[in-house]
Design an enzyme around this catalytic site. Structure first.
Site, PDB file in Angstrom:
ATOM      1  N   VAL A 281       0.680  -0.883   0.178  1.00  0.00           N
ATOM      2  CA  VAL A 281      -0.111   0.305  -0.089  1.00  0.00           C
ATOM      3  C   VAL A 281       0.708   1.341   0.121  1.00  0.00           C
ATOM      4  CG1 VAL A 281      -1.634   1.544   1.376  1.00  0.00           C
ATOM      5  CG2 VAL A 281      -1.942  -1.062   1.122  1.00  0.00           C
ATOM      6  N   ALA A 282       2.148   1.263   0.366  1.00  0.00           N
ATOM      7  CA  ALA A 282       2.842   2.259   1.186  1.00  0.00           C
ATOM      8  C   ALA A 282       3.963   2.747  -0.546  1.00  0.00           C
ATOM      9  CB  ALA A 282       3.604   2.377   2.223  1.00  0.00           C
ATOM     10  N   GLU A 286      -0.543   5.327  -6.199  1.00  0.00           N
ATOM     11  CA  GLU A 286      -1.833   5.331  -5.918  1.00  0.00           C
ATOM     12  C   GLU A 286      -2.437   6.323  -6.167  1.00  0.00           C
ATOM     13  OE1 GLU A 286      -4.060   3.088  -3.731  1.00  0.00           O
ATOM     14  OE2 GLU A 286      -4.462   1.444  -4.779  1.00  0.00           O
ATOM     15  N   ASP A 328      -0.619  36.169 -34.440  1.00  0.00           N
ATOM     16  CA  ASP A 328      -0.956  37.274 -35.140  1.00  0.00           C
ATOM     17  C   ASP A 328      -0.971  38.893 -34.743  1.00  0.00           C
ATOM     18  OD1 ASP A 328      -3.264  35.056 -36.526  1.00  0.00           O
ATOM     19  OD2 ASP A 328      -4.710  35.866 -35.056  1.00  0.00           O
ATOM     20  N   ASP A 649      -7.937  34.424 -34.314  1.00  0.00           N
ATOM     21  CA  ASP A 649      -9.764  34.297 -34.090  1.00  0.00           C
ATOM     22  C   ASP A 649     -10.377  34.428 -34.466  1.00  0.00           C
ATOM     23  OD1 ASP A 649      -8.730  36.828 -35.542  1.00  0.00           O
ATOM     24  OD2 ASP A 649      -7.713  37.933 -34.764  1.00  0.00           O
ATOM     25  N   ASP A 653     -10.023  30.411 -39.221  1.00  0.00           N
ATOM     26  CA  ASP A 653      -9.171  30.049 -37.746  1.00  0.00           C
ATOM     27  C   ASP A 653      -9.110  28.584 -37.182  1.00  0.00           C
ATOM     28  OD1 ASP A 653      -7.353  32.201 -38.682  1.00  0.00           O
ATOM     29  OD2 ASP A 653      -8.218  33.435 -36.790  1.00  0.00           O
ATOM     30  N   ASN A 743       4.214   6.289   5.222  1.00  0.00           N
ATOM     31  CA  ASN A 743       3.763   6.362   3.292  1.00  0.00           C
ATOM     32  C   ASN A 743       2.407   7.905   3.748  1.00  0.00           C
ATOM     33  OD1 ASN A 743       2.255   5.845   1.127  1.00  0.00           O
ATOM     34  ND2 ASN A 743       0.211   5.378   2.008  1.00  0.00           N
TER      35      ASN A 743
HETATM   36  P1  ATP Z   1      -3.788  40.169 -38.119  1.00  0.00           P
HETATM   37  O1  ATP Z   1      -3.623  38.349 -39.001  1.00  0.00           O
HETATM   38  O2  ATP Z   1      -2.446  40.084 -37.637  1.00  0.00           O
HETATM   39  O3  ATP Z   1      -4.584  40.334 -36.968  1.00  0.00           O
HETATM   40  P2  ATP Z   1      -4.943  42.273 -39.739  1.00  0.00           P
HETATM   41  O4  ATP Z   1      -5.767  42.577 -39.366  1.00  0.00           O
HETATM   42  O5  ATP Z   1      -4.652  43.248 -40.308  1.00  0.00           O
HETATM   43  O6  ATP Z   1      -3.778  40.832 -39.082  1.00  0.00           O
HETATM   44  P3  ATP Z   1      -7.270  41.154 -40.916  1.00  0.00           P
HETATM   45  O7  ATP Z   1      -7.867  41.384 -40.201  1.00  0.00           O
HETATM   46  O8  ATP Z   1      -7.205  40.197 -41.817  1.00  0.00           O
HETATM   47  O9  ATP Z   1      -5.399  40.748 -40.302  1.00  0.00           O
HETATM   48  O10 ATP Z   1      -7.511  41.978 -42.210  1.00  0.00           O
HETATM   49  C1  ATP Z   1      -6.135  42.276 -43.738  1.00  0.00           C
HETATM   50  C2  ATP Z   1      -6.351  43.324 -44.465  1.00  0.00           C
HETATM   51  O11 ATP Z   1      -8.415  43.201 -44.720  1.00  0.00           O
HETATM   52  C3  ATP Z   1      -5.691  44.403 -43.404  1.00  0.00           C
HETATM   53  O12 ATP Z   1      -4.139  44.915 -43.758  1.00  0.00           O
HETATM   54  C4  ATP Z   1      -6.937  45.677 -44.303  1.00  0.00           C
HETATM   55  O13 ATP Z   1      -6.556  46.497 -45.541  1.00  0.00           O
HETATM   56  C5  ATP Z   1      -8.289  45.230 -44.512  1.00  0.00           C
HETATM   57  N1  ATP Z   1      -8.874  45.485 -43.695  1.00  0.00           N
HETATM   58  C6  ATP Z   1      -8.835  44.925 -41.753  1.00  0.00           C
HETATM   59  N2  ATP Z   1      -9.912  45.355 -41.467  1.00  0.00           N
HETATM   60  C7  ATP Z   1     -11.116  45.850 -42.234  1.00  0.00           C
HETATM   61  C8  ATP Z   1     -12.123  46.533 -42.393  1.00  0.00           C
HETATM   62  N3  ATP Z   1     -13.244  46.390 -41.394  1.00  0.00           N
HETATM   63  N4  ATP Z   1     -12.718  46.547 -43.126  1.00  0.00           N
HETATM   64  C9  ATP Z   1     -12.060  46.142 -44.071  1.00  0.00           C
HETATM   65  N5  ATP Z   1     -10.806  46.247 -44.259  1.00  0.00           N
HETATM   66  C10 ATP Z   1     -10.303  45.663 -43.353  1.00  0.00           C
END
Ligand code: ATP
Length: 924
Positions: A281-282, A286, A328, A649, A653, A743
């Site tokens: 046991v000791a 477990e 990112d 995000d 993704d 133990n």
């Molecule tokens: P990460 O991928 O590092 O978060 P990010 O925010 O630049 O970077 P995305 O969000 O995919 O990546 O944006 C890509 C591109 O799209 C940007 O570089 C910008 O030119 C354009 N973009 C970002 N946000 C908007 C928006 N709200 N409306 C229109 N175009 C946008």
């Protein structure tokens, strides 16, 4: 019961009426009452383990049962005291392991509660985030891309709303949702005006009214059919079980052998049986899985304080072994606090002053001030405000934003020219939109304009588009220049590209804008299905200009990246942003070093797998990538044997987050779908928190290894002592009760204290652990058995001395008993670190261990000096000189391990003395 077929075939008004709610949502009070009536919106009755069952289960292991039976037999044979003490010790050990397992359960429950999903609802007329389980029928929920749908609901508004219903139907193509009334008898799978629990928003946004919750939803019924999900064991627990079984089998063989030997030498059969079972046991670990789970749980709690929320306990193990982090850029490496600094309109670059989200600032061309009502500037800013879902406001004397910071920065810039979003949104109604996505890299809105200005080129319905410059330019054939719409010549195109480069070189994030007039009737006809055909609308547009915004890097990230480099972890930036902007920021942060490469998504597409794998270790920045590129990066690193952590995000993704060894989602900006696919969530979206979590992960793993090795040395020591004394001297050096007591104290408090050992400064200066290596390696086994051997040697010295001096058996046993207990206490200090001296770590930097050892010493003194305990444990008081011998011998356990550590540090020197990291002491 579920109200089948009563909502999809009703007008929206009657749905509202039936569910007793208005457009401003339920009142909190009404929601509270409904919650009582309908219950929580949960899919599964959480299978709570009963405390009593958990307690009883501590005594059901075969060995314990045998021990209990054996002590009952001793009672029958009149050995009352022995039996009582054995039972009492077993009971105490049971309570201790019950407490450990209970804490382990709590740790898992805490994890569940921390990661429970939230929903956005309208209640009392305002938008609120509430835990999804508090949703009730009648609640109005707001939905956007990446949201997990929290209940079954009828769609009341939808902008290109599409949901992924694969979890229900197996069909992976997103379903277009609409608000239209459907005929009665429409089959469930075709009810496109309903959204269902367990599915997610693949695209667009909208709102819906909850019709059913919890187990009454379609998914709930399915889940009910399939039964509840079983509690899965983690790989770590599995490997511990395996380790435990291995040790168990070895112990049983040795113990059986020793016991038989004892009988052979003339010891009473029952005594040997009882004693053998006690030793088994000791020696069998477990309690190990429970203590490890507690260790993981406490570590996870510490990580929460450092903004990292681990969703699955075993990932802690992976975290510690991570050797590449792909992150990112926006918001994780940078602050995501955007400010527009440059604007390019009418072939001129303007500077904008002002800081943060305050709408105070001016426009300059060179040193000359430009008024905000300049036509081109006004048109550009009008587009920037209308093609936008964000806004800013003042709260507690501070300017705050709502929505995407990139968009908010545009609204703030427009406000500096006197254009206010609230007013413009009222003046120009939005008829539709094609939302932004990381794949499209653009967003388009359709607004009805009644522009007064004569010089403005269009009236009526107009499309505004904003996005990545090359994407916007790709759909433009015209440009708004000198007050007119002109053809976009290759020369002008080149000029714009130069301006983009100029801004990007200064680490600015560049957004382009364009517009085009539309025929309203044609537009309404084309979009009547609820879907807006982007390829037919986003073409032949007129270019308006560029806006360049600064997103400063996070200060703490620079340090974190350096820490990663010291810890042998590579940092890679993966961003949707422009190559030049990304490279400029990566350089500033120390990610992109000399000889490192930057690759764009399209360059990656042109690389073959073999060529890419060959280069992958040199690429530090990936720009203009799509979420799918992340999968290739993970794949290439994995093939090279890396343990990859990847952030994400967006809804797209999710596959990459699942494929990575460690998928990390963003707590603030991340979608539900990405969070569900991840192993860890950052509550502050900050890269530095990943590094903090890696540090914790490494520390937890180190602690688990250390307390397992401690346990191994303690248990093997006991077995060795007994084996050798019986073989060599035919003496029983420890009684069954004494073995159980040892133990109890070695398995009880010290391992728990060792599991909260804070990280030392050296932990992020070592190379990442090799994952192949497993929990226990030859090194730990050698150290454990070596120390076990040393403890046995100490005991044998005492034994020879006692035999030579003719001590009575009880004194001999008391001496060995006390020696082993003290040796274990010195040994516990050894296992605070397998590398650093406890004197450099600081003797008192693990206070729980100091307390654990003090308590043990007091208990041991009681066992030797309190009369009734003397009877129970068959002990006798020790003289001062005997104490001297015992303590001197016991201390060699510490001294020899200090020497081993000293020589091993000398043979592989590190940069650091390994002081305990004072920031994290007792932070549990
Ligand atoms: P990460 O991928 O590092 O978060 P990010 O925010 O630049 O970077 P995305 O969000 O995919 O990546 O944006 C890509 C591109 O799209 C940007 O570089 C910008 O030119 C354009 N973009 C970002 N946000 C908007 C928006 N709200 N409306 C229109 N175009 C946008």
């Amino acid at each position: 019961m579920r109200d089948k077929g009563v909502y999809y075939d009703q007008e929206i008004n009657s749905v509202f009426e039936k569910l007793g709610v208005s457009e401003s949502g339920l009142s909190s009070q009404e929601a509270e009452e409904r919650l009582k009536k309908y219950g929580e919106n949960e899919l599964e009755e959480k299978e709570k383990i009963s405390i009593l069952r958990l307690f009883i289960s501590q005594f059901t292991s075969i060995l314990i049962v045998i021990l209990i039976i054996a002590s009952i037999i001793s009672v029958l044979l009149g050995e009352l005291i022995d039996a009582a003490v054995i039972l009492f010790t077993v009971f105490l050990a049971g309570i201790l392991s019950f407490v450990q397992e209970y804490q382990a359960e709590k740790a898992i429950e805490l994890l569940r509660s921390l990661t429970s999903p939230e929903a956005t609802v309208i209640r009392d007329g305002v938008e609120k985030e509430i835990p999804s389980k508090k949703l009730v029928p009648g609640d109005i929920i707001l939905l956007q891309t990446g949201d997990r749908i929290p209940a079954d609901a009828r769609v009341i508004k939808g902008f290109n709303l599409k949901t992924d219903e694969s979890s229900l139907t197996g069909e992976s193509v997103p379903v277009q949702k609409s608000t239209e009334v459907l005929p009665s008898e429409t089959p469930e799978s075709d009810r496109v005006n309903m959204v269902y629990t367990g599915t997610s928003v693949a695209y667009g946004r909208g709102s819906a009214i909850v019709t059913t919750t919890g187990m009454n939803t379609t998914f709930g019924e399915l889940a009910g059919l399939l039964g509840t999900i079983e509690r899965a064991r983690t790989p770590l627990q599995e490997s511990l079980d395996k380790f435990g079984r291995w040790i168990g089998a070895a112990t049983l063989i040795i113990v059986a052998f020793v016991a038989m030997l004892g009988v052979f030498y003339g010891f009473p059969l029952l005594d040997m049986f009882l004693w053998g079972v006690a030793l088994a046991v000791a020696a069998i670990p477990e309690a190990l899985p429970a203590v490890v789970t507690v260790g993981l749980g406490l570590g996870v709690r510490r990580m929460v304080k450092r903004h990292a929320l681990v969703r699955k306990l075993p990932s802690v193990e992976t975290l510690g072994a991570t050797n590449v982090i792909c992150s990112d850029k926006t918001g994780t490496l940078t602050q995501n606090k955007m400010t527009v600094e440059r604007i390019c309109v009418n072939e001129q670059i303007l500077k904008i002053t002002g800081a943060g989200y305050s709408p105070e600032g001016e426009f300059f061309k060179g040193n000359v001030k430009v008024t905000g009502d300049e036509l081109h500037l006004q048109t550009l800013l009008l587009g920037a405000v209308l093609c936008n879902d964000a806004d800013f406001f003042k709260e507690n004397e501070k300017w705050e934003i709502k929505g995407d910071p990139t968009e908010a920065a545009l609204v703030v810039a427009a406000a500096k020219a006197g254009l206010r979003k609230v007013e413009l949104d009222q003046k120009y109604s939005r008829l539709g939109e094609i939302p932004f996505s990381s794949e499209r890299k653009r967003m388009t809105t359709f607004n009805k304009l009644e522009i007064e200005s004569e010089s403005f080129p269009v009236k009526g319905l107009i499309a505004f588009s904003k996005g990545a410059p090359e994407v916007i330019l790709g759909s433009c054939t015209k440009i708004f220049l000198d007050g007119e719409i002109k053809a976009l010549s290759p020369e002008i195109n080149k000029l714009i590209a130069e301006k983009v480069r100029e801004m990007a070189d200064q680490a600015l994030r560049v957004m382009a804008l364009s517009f085009c007039p539309l025929d309203e009737d044609l537009f309404l006809e084309k979009t009547s299905s609820g879907e807006i055909p982007s390829e037919e609308i986003e073409k032949d547009m007129a270019f308006l200009g560029l806006m360049g915004m600064r997103d400063p890097p996070r200060e703490e990230v620079k340090i974190a990246i350096q820490k990663c480099a010291d810890a042998g972890i590579k940092t890679v930036m993966i961003t949707g942003d422009h190559k030049i902007t990304a490279s400029a920021i990566a350089k500033e942060l120390g990610i992109l070093k000399e000889n490192d490469l930057t690759l764009t998504g399209s360059e990656l597409d042109n690389l073959g797998d073999a060529e890419f794998e060959e280069k992958v270790e040199r690429i530090s920045v990936y720009a203009r990538v799509y979420p799918t590129h992340k999968l290739r990066v993970i794949d290439a690193f994995k093939k090279k044997g890396y343990v990859v952590a990847m952030t994400g995000d967006g809804v797209n993704d999710a596959p990459a987050l699942k494929a990575a060894d460690m998928g990390i989602a963003m707590g603030i900006t991340g979608t539900d779908v990405s969070k569900e696919a991840s192993s860890m969530i950052l509550t502050d979206d900050n890269f530095a928190s990943i590094v903090a979590a890696v540090e914790e992960g490494r520390n937890i793993f180190k602690n688990i290894r250390n307390f397992i090795t401690y346990g191994l040395s303690a248990h093997s020591g006991e077995v060795f002592i007994v084996l050798i004394s019986i073989l060599g001297w035919q003496i029983l050096p420890l009684l069954a009760v004494q073995i159980l007591w040892i133990n109890l104290i070695t398995d009880g408090l010290p391992p728990m204290a060792l599991s909260v050992e804070p990280p030392d400064n050296g932990i992020m200066r070592q190379k990442p652990r090799n994952v192949e290596e497993g929990l226990i390696t030859r090194r730990e086994i050698t150290a454990g058995l070596g120390l076990g051997g040393l403890i046995a040697l100490q005991a044998l010295i005492v034994l020879t001395w006692a035999v030579d001096s003719g001590f009575p058996l009880e004194k001999l046993q008391t001496l060995i008993f006390t020696l082993v207990v003290f040796s274990e206490m010195f040994n516990a200090f050894n296992w605070r670190s397998d590398r650093y001296s406890i004197f450099s770590l600081g003797l008192f930097t693990n206070k729980p261990l100091v307390y654990a050892v003090l308590i043990t010493i007091i208990l041991q003194l009681m066992v030797i000096y309190v009369p009734f305990l003397q009877t129970a444990f068959r002990t006798v008081p020790l003289s001062l000189s005997e104490w001297g011998v015992v303590l001197a011998l016991a201390s060699t356990t510490l001294i020899s391990m200090e020497l081993v550590k000293y020589f091993s540090r000398k043979s592989s020197p590190g940069k650091n003395p390994g002081k305990t990291n004072s920031d994290h002491i007792y932070d549990f």
